[in-house]
Scaffold this active site. Structure first.
Site, PDB file in Angstrom:
ATOM      1  CE  LYS A  80      -4.053   1.771   2.583  1.00  0.00           C
ATOM      2  NZ  LYS A  80      -4.976   1.508   3.841  1.00  0.00           N
ATOM      3  CB  SER A 153      -8.185   3.449   3.192  1.00  0.00           C
ATOM      4  OG  SER A 153      -7.200   2.809   3.823  1.00  0.00           O
ATOM      5  CB  SER A 177      -8.941   0.437   5.598  1.00  0.00           C
ATOM      6  OG  SER A 177      -9.525   1.651   6.075  1.00  0.00           O
TER       7      SER A 177
END
Length: 471
Positions: A80, A153, A177
């Protein structure tokens, strides 16, 4: 499987170890698939092709010399884009930070590289790891159905892992998330115990709630990535000095007789398709020999307001260098959340902290007679994008977020480990996930049950049709 990119991480690892697959060939195949479909899928913020090729070649040379670092050796993965790296920018989903660079890797990236993983790139995410993507940044699509929500997210992590654009990824979880995109994209996600994984060099949303963890196709894959990154870290004083277990070995541990807590009240307000998937998952777990024990979680009244206040004020701290001085460069969702959080008083925050403490104590009592707790991830099937965008527009940045995170945020408040497992598909072909919540630092038991569940179910083995995304 005919295409090696459709293998699990563990399957690719076995192929590399046996010599049937090579790090260089797998890396080239992954880069080719990224080039073919990610122009539309938008799962990557940055593709690090040259670096990945160099790392793959180095790992292949080591294998020829008889050196294998472990199960991640030569396996292409991604992280990420809130994980800083020395060789690529780290935007954290923010236009402000699009060109932000550091001269060191964050701890989790350094450990993945030390374990022999090949880093393909940085994965797209929502702005600042909150609920909405910045309008000027990539918005990942769901590889199962582009009209369906990808989750937040860690949206790019979920999309890329499901689409076989990496064998595993890292996500982060502050209110859900890791679990939301795992649920929406049909992958397995592990949110470890708070403090089990170092957050040094990872962009913050809310320090006391943030967790970093793996997102992969299977529980066994998660175990391999988790084992590589878990453990204390002198760069992060909050990283716990707790011994790291044999997480991969735990995947073969017996599960018969383990006590699985079920809160029937949490399953009472689900839509029909989600409810059916949860009951089927419970039946599979029971057939494996787990003992179903009915439990009751503490009253959640005011808990999501407390999460919102804590998350919001800690987010203001994380953004102190750019908010409100560069307010005009923020997207509407994160800006709305920060504006609302500025209105939280010291008394409000103290009350929220007290509510959190009361919940933690009550939740500990819920868990005292079980080995883990079973919950849905969402109370409904995954949002379609139109309804998700309407949800964001209607909430003004924070109103209504509590209903979204009511099954996930409480375990960010307690710091308990949680794992999302693929549990079925709805009538649109969109995945549905369930989650298991464990005791602090007992991820090994979650992984053992997840692996056993996936030995008798096939949801994790399904692969999306990527034809609509090809140029």
């Amino acid at each position: 499987m005919s295409d090696p990119l459709d293998l699990s991480l563990s399957g690719a690892s076995e192929g590399i170890a046996s010599g049937a697959l090579s790090p260089v060939a797998l890396t080239e195949a992954a880069l080719e698939r990224i080039a073919a479909v990610d122009g539309r899928l938008n799962s990557y913020q940055t593709v690090m092709a040259d670096q990945a090729r160099a790392e793959a070649a180095a790992r292949e040379t080591e294998l020829k010399r008889g050196v294998r670092r472990g199960p991640l050796h030569g396996v292409p993965i991604a992280v990420k884009d809130l994980c800083t790296t020395h060789d690529a920018p780290t935007a954290a989903g923010m236009k402000i930070h699009e060109d932000h660079r550091t001269d060191t890797d964050c701890t989790v990236v350094a450990r993945l590289r030390q374990a022999g993983a090949v880093l393909l790139g940085k994965l797209a995410m929502t702005e600042g790891a909150f609920a909405g993507h910045h309008p000027a940044m990539p918005t990942p699509l769901n590889p199962w159905n582009e009209s369906v929500w990808t989750g937040v997210s860690s949206s790019g992590s979920g999309a890329a892992t499901a689409a076989g654009l990496c064998y595993g990824s890292l996500g982060s979880d502050t209110g859900g998330s890791i679990r939301f995109p795992s649920h929406s994209c049909g992958v397995t996600g592990l949110k470890p115990t708070w403090g089990r994984i170092s957050r040094a060099g990872v962009f913050r949303l809310a320090d006391s709630l943030d967790h970093v963890g793996p997102m992969c196709r299977t529980a066994e894959d998660c175990a391999a990535m988790f084992a590589a990154i878990a453990g204390p870290d002198p760069r992060d004083p909050t990283a716990a000095s707790v011994p790291v277990s044999d997480y991969v070995g735990a995947c073969g541990a017996p599960v018969r007789g383990l006590r699985l807590g079920v809160d029937r009240a949490a399953l009472a307000d689900l839509d029909a398709e989600t409810g059916a998937a949860m009951e089927a998952a419970l039946s599979a777990l029971s057939a494996l020999g787990l003992r179903i024990v009915e439990v009751s979680q503490p009253d959640q009244d005011g808990l999501m307001d407390a999460w919102n206040a804590i998350c919001g004020t800690e987010t203001l701290v994380a953004h102190a260098e750019t908010w409100p001085s560069r307010k005009g460069e923020y997207g509407p969702v994160l800006a709305g959340f920060l504006e609302a959080s500025e209105k939280v008083s010291g008394t409000d925050l103290a009350a929220a902290m007290h509510r959190r403490l009361v919940w933690e104590g009550g939740f500990e009592k819920t868990m005292q007679d079980v080995d883990m707790l079973f919950l849905p991830v969402l109370g409904r099937v995954t949002y379609d994008m139109d309804s998700w965008n309407a949800y964001l527009a209607g909430e003004g940045g924070d109103d209504g977020i509590g209903d979204l995170v009511k099954h996930t945020a409480p375990t960010d408040m307690t710091g308990s480990p949680a794992m999302c497992l693929p549990a079925g598909f709805d009538k649109r072909g969109a995945p549905i996930g369930c989650q298991l919540i464990g005791h602090h630092f007992d991820e090994a038991t979650l992984l053992s049950v997840g692996h056993a569940f996936q030995s008798v179910t096939e949801h994790h083995a399904a692969r999306p049709d990527l034809t609509p995304f090809r140029a």
